[in-house]
Motif scaffolding. Structure first.
Motif, mmCIF file in Angstrom:
data_model
loop_
_atom_site.group_PDB
_atom_site.id
_atom_site.type_symbol
_atom_site.label_atom_id
_atom_site.label_comp_id
_atom_site.label_asym_id
_atom_site.label_seq_id
_atom_site.Cartn_x
_atom_site.Cartn_y
_atom_site.Cartn_z
ATOM 1 N N ASP A 148 0.823 -1.221 0.000
ATOM 2 C CA ASP A 148 0.000 0.000 0.000
ATOM 3 C C ASP A 148 0.854 1.267 0.000
ATOM 4 O OD1 ASP A 148 -2.306 -1.466 -0.017
ATOM 5 O OD2 ASP A 148 -2.636 -1.377 2.155
ATOM 6 N N THR A 149 1.974 1.229 0.742
ATOM 7 C CA THR A 149 2.842 2.410 0.820
ATOM 8 C C THR A 149 3.401 2.774 -0.547
ATOM 9 O OG1 THR A 149 3.459 1.866 3.099
ATOM 10 C CG2 THR A 149 4.902 3.386 1.898
ATOM 11 N N LEU A 150 3.881 1.775 -1.272
ATOM 12 C CA LEU A 150 4.462 2.034 -2.592
ATOM 13 C C LEU A 150 3.391 2.393 -3.618
ATOM 14 C CD1 LEU A 150 7.202 -0.750 -2.743
ATOM 15 C CD2 LEU A 150 7.548 1.715 -2.594
ATOM 16 N N CYS A 151 2.214 1.812 -3.481
ATOM 17 C CA CYS A 151 1.116 2.183 -4.391
ATOM 18 C C CYS A 151 0.763 3.662 -4.233
ATOM 19 C CB CYS A 151 -0.114 1.321 -4.103
ATOM 20 S SG CYS A 151 -0.038 -0.333 -4.810
ATOM 21 N N LYS A 152 0.662 4.105 -2.986
ATOM 22 C CA LYS A 152 0.358 5.514 -2.736
ATOM 23 C C LYS A 152 1.487 6.406 -3.233
ATOM 24 C CE LYS A 152 -2.592 4.555 1.273
ATOM 25 N NZ LYS A 152 -2.728 4.618 2.748
ATOM 26 N N HIS A 153 2.720 5.904 -3.131
ATOM 27 C CA HIS A 153 3.883 6.637 -3.620
ATOM 28 C C HIS A 153 3.758 6.881 -5.129
ATOM 29 C CE1 HIS A 153 8.182 7.774 -3.458
ATOM 30 N NE2 HIS A 153 8.271 7.193 -4.634
ATOM 31 N N ILE A 154 3.379 5.838 -5.869
ATOM 32 C CA ILE A 154 3.204 5.948 -7.325
ATOM 33 C C ILE A 154 2.017 6.840 -7.663
ATOM 34 C CG2 ILE A 154 2.570 4.663 -9.403
ATOM 35 C CD1 ILE A 154 5.430 4.247 -8.708
ATOM 36 N N GLU A 155 0.915 6.635 -6.948
ATOM 37 C CA GLU A 155 -0.295 7.418 -7.219
ATOM 38 C C GLU A 155 -0.087 8.905 -6.957
ATOM 39 O OE1 GLU A 155 -3.016 5.428 -4.684
ATOM 40 O OE2 GLU A 155 -3.374 3.766 -6.079
ATOM 41 N N ALA A 156 0.867 9.219 -6.069
ATOM 42 C CA ALA A 156 1.158 10.624 -5.768
ATOM 43 C C ALA A 156 2.087 11.250 -6.806
ATOM 44 C CB ALA A 156 1.797 10.732 -4.374
ATOM 45 N N GLY A 157 2.449 10.470 -7.819
ATOM 46 C CA GLY A 157 3.299 11.004 -8.878
ATOM 47 C C GLY A 157 4.794 10.876 -8.615
ATOM 48 N N GLU A 158 5.160 10.173 -7.544
ATOM 49 C CA GLU A 158 6.578 9.968 -7.231
ATOM 50 C C GLU A 158 7.136 8.837 -8.081
ATOM 51 O OE1 GLU A 158 8.168 11.966 -5.239
ATOM 52 O OE2 GLU A 158 6.390 13.071 -4.611
ATOM 53 N N SER A 159 8.446 8.753 -8.126
ATOM 54 C CA SER A 159 9.082 7.754 -8.992
ATOM 55 C C SER A 159 9.770 6.664 -8.180
ATOM 56 C CB SER A 159 10.104 8.431 -9.911
ATOM 57 O OG SER A 159 11.127 9.047 -9.146
ATOM 58 N N LEU A 160 9.995 5.531 -8.817
ATOM 59 C CA LEU A 160 10.787 4.435 -8.276
ATOM 60 C C LEU A 160 11.997 4.264 -9.184
ATOM 61 C CD1 LEU A 160 7.939 1.834 -7.551
ATOM 62 C CD2 LEU A 160 8.978 3.437 -5.953
ATOM 63 N N VAL A 161 13.160 4.042 -8.600
ATOM 64 C CA VAL A 161 14.397 3.956 -9.376
ATOM 65 C C VAL A 161 15.083 2.629 -9.081
ATOM 66 C CG1 VAL A 161 16.614 5.045 -9.887
ATOM 67 C CG2 VAL A 161 14.671 6.458 -9.202
ATOM 68 N N ILE A 162 15.489 1.931 -10.135
ATOM 69 C CA ILE A 162 16.259 0.691 -9.971
ATOM 70 C C ILE A 162 17.733 1.035 -10.093
ATOM 71 C CG2 ILE A 162 16.779 -1.565 -10.971
ATOM 72 C CD1 ILE A 162 13.867 -1.755 -11.827
ATOM 73 N N ARG A 163 18.533 0.602 -9.102
ATOM 74 C CA ARG A 163 19.947 0.948 -9.069
ATOM 75 C C ARG A 163 20.800 -0.305 -8.940
ATOM 76 N NH1 ARG A 163 18.343 5.775 -5.564
ATOM 77 N NH2 ARG A 163 18.366 7.476 -7.061
ATOM 78 N N GLY A 164 22.004 -0.232 -9.508
ATOM 79 C CA GLY A 164 22.951 -1.332 -9.398
ATOM 80 C C GLY A 164 23.861 -1.408 -10.600
ATOM 81 N N ASP A 165 25.162 -1.628 -10.360
ATOM 82 C CA ASP A 165 26.106 -1.838 -11.444
ATOM 83 C C ASP A 165 25.931 -3.240 -12.010
ATOM 84 O OD1 ASP A 165 27.206 0.651 -11.419
ATOM 85 O OD2 ASP A 165 28.914 0.139 -10.145
ATOM 86 N N LYS A 166 26.648 -3.539 -13.096
ATOM 87 C CA LYS A 166 26.491 -4.825 -13.774
ATOM 88 C C LYS A 166 26.829 -6.004 -12.875
ATOM 89 C CE LYS A 166 27.342 -3.022 -18.435
ATOM 90 N NZ LYS A 166 28.211 -3.077 -19.631
ATOM 91 N N ASP A 167 27.753 -5.814 -11.944
ATOM 92 C CA ASP A 167 28.168 -6.911 -11.069
ATOM 93 C C ASP A 167 27.411 -6.929 -9.745
ATOM 94 O OD1 ASP A 167 29.252 -4.541 -10.179
ATOM 95 O OD2 ASP A 167 31.147 -5.419 -9.516
ATOM 96 N N GLU A 168 26.327 -6.149 -9.642
ATOM 97 C CA GLU A 168 25.564 -6.065 -8.406
ATOM 98 C C GLU A 168 24.133 -6.536 -8.618
ATOM 99 O OE1 GLU A 168 27.666 -2.181 -6.313
ATOM 100 O OE2 GLU A 168 26.034 -1.865 -7.744
#
Length: 395
Positions: free
Chosen positions: A52-72
């Protein structure tokens, strides 16, 4: 499910229900007739399960970012939290159907059965699960220590290739922006000409010496160091912003009668002095160390071994008691590897000794006792509870 060129009629659906021996009373009056869109492939979409927390985060127009180098291993970050990404398979085929209404959304539908032609946009047999996790910060110090700040450069402009802005760090570090900023504060990093820098340890100790000597010469209280006077006196020796940065790292700022003061943190000053003494010694006789340590800190400050929790390890085994440098930040962030490192250093640990070195591994609502139960075996030695490895230690 049908292709677009062969849509079912209501009569065909009712005949299928009869063949399947289903009761019409158990079926919604609104019946979705599913058809595949053109050129639908399973690789067209990835599904992610959000709470629910992340759904509300998206609905509020906020973004999610995927992070990590090739070996991570990739992580997903919001503005203030980090989540582990794990692929989960499902035995049921998951269909992506835009505008499909669930039974609770059809409560006001017509009484007589009717068809709704619904097109499938994609399908998957797996999805991403998210689990909140600790940010992975070990790499941050490694990057910043490639080119530590040693004071005003006498060699001209430094090579920007080994310097990092906040955007650079967000690209490289697996953490949210708020978590990253908090860790930069923890490791005493500061911005110099737009780049985040860690102070060289010797330079940081040089600043400590300037401030404490000034406090002593002016007979100030360590709990009441006037900021402006301190900056004016030390500016000829070091940049003003570096002196103020050091005061922010090692003291607490407050205002009294419209003047700004700092109360120096006794524990931080004593700890930094201890690290200076221990950094070049493999082991130090504990009694001798405590004497030298107390003599080395500013007069009026008191040293205690509890100031060195997670920074130094005391060995009270056979022979004279000793102390050596062991910083938790130098150990692995992986839980299994961390326990392997600790049990390689020492076969048996008391709970008091090992707790400072595993506390940061605890997840939400997890305790060090739970970690020890999972990764260590307890026994009693000379009436004291100790812990050793549950598995053979890799050396």
């Amino acid at each position: 499910m049908q292709r677009n060129d062969n849509m079912r009629t209501l009569e065909e659906v009712q005949a299928t229900v009869e063949i399947a021996k289903l009761q019409e009373d158990d079926i919604q009056t609104t019946i979705h007739c599913l058809t595949f869109g053109e050129n639908v492939l399973s690789a067209d979409y990835c599904l992610m399960e959000l709470d629910d927390t992340l759904c509300k985060h998206i609905e509020a127009g906020e973004s999610l970012v995927i992070r990590g180098d090739k070996d991570e291993k990739a992580v997903l970050c919001t503005g203030d939290k980090t989540y582990d990404l794990k692929m989960a398979d499902t035995s049921n085929l998951l269909l992506l159907v835009p505008d499909c209404k669930t039974p609770d959304q059809l409560s006001g539908s017509k009484d007589s059965p009717h068809l709704v032609q619904t097109q499938i946009w994609g399908f998957c047999s797996s999805y991403w699960e998210l689990r909140k996790q600790r940010p992975r910060m070990k790499k941050l110090k490694q990057l910043l220590m490639e080119n530590p700040y040693e004071g005003p450069s006498l060699r001209g402009q430094e090579d920007p290739e080994s310097l990092y802005t906040m955007l650079d760090l967000l690209e490289r570090i697996q953490a949210s922006e708020q978590e990253l900023l908090a860790q930069l504060e923890t490791i005493h990093a500061c911005q110099v000409a737009g780049y985040w820098r860690m102070l060289d340890f010797d330079y940081e100790m040089k600043l400590l010496g300037h401030v404490t000597q000034l406090v002593d010469s002016e007979s100030w209280s360590f709990s009441k160091v006037p900021m402006e006077t301190c900056l004016e006196e030390l500016c000829p020796l070091e940049p003003r912003e570096m002196i103020e940065h050091w005061l922010n790292c090692f003291g607490k700022r407050y205002t009294e009668n419209e003047r700004v003061f700092y109360a120096l943190d006794e524990d931080k000053v004593c700890r930094a002095t201890a690290l200076l003494l221990l950094q070049n010694a493999v082991k130090f006789n504990l009694r001798e160390f405590q004497e030298v340590w107390q003599q080395s800190v500013p007069e009026g400050m008191g040293t205690r071994l509890d100031q060195l929790r997670s920074y130094a390890l005391v060995d009270r085994g056979s022979g004279p008691d000793t102390i050596c440098l062991l910083r938790v930040e130098d150990l692995s962030e992986d839980t299994v590897e961390r326990f392997n490192q600790l049990f390689t250093l020492r076969e048996k640990w008391t709970e008091a000794d090992i707790t400072p070195y595993i506390k940061d591994l605890c997840g939400e609502k997890q305790t060090t006792a739970a970690l020890l139960t999972k990764y260590a075996r307890s026994s009693t030695q000379n009436g004291v509870k100790v812990f050793n490895s549950r598995r053979p230690v890799a050396t």
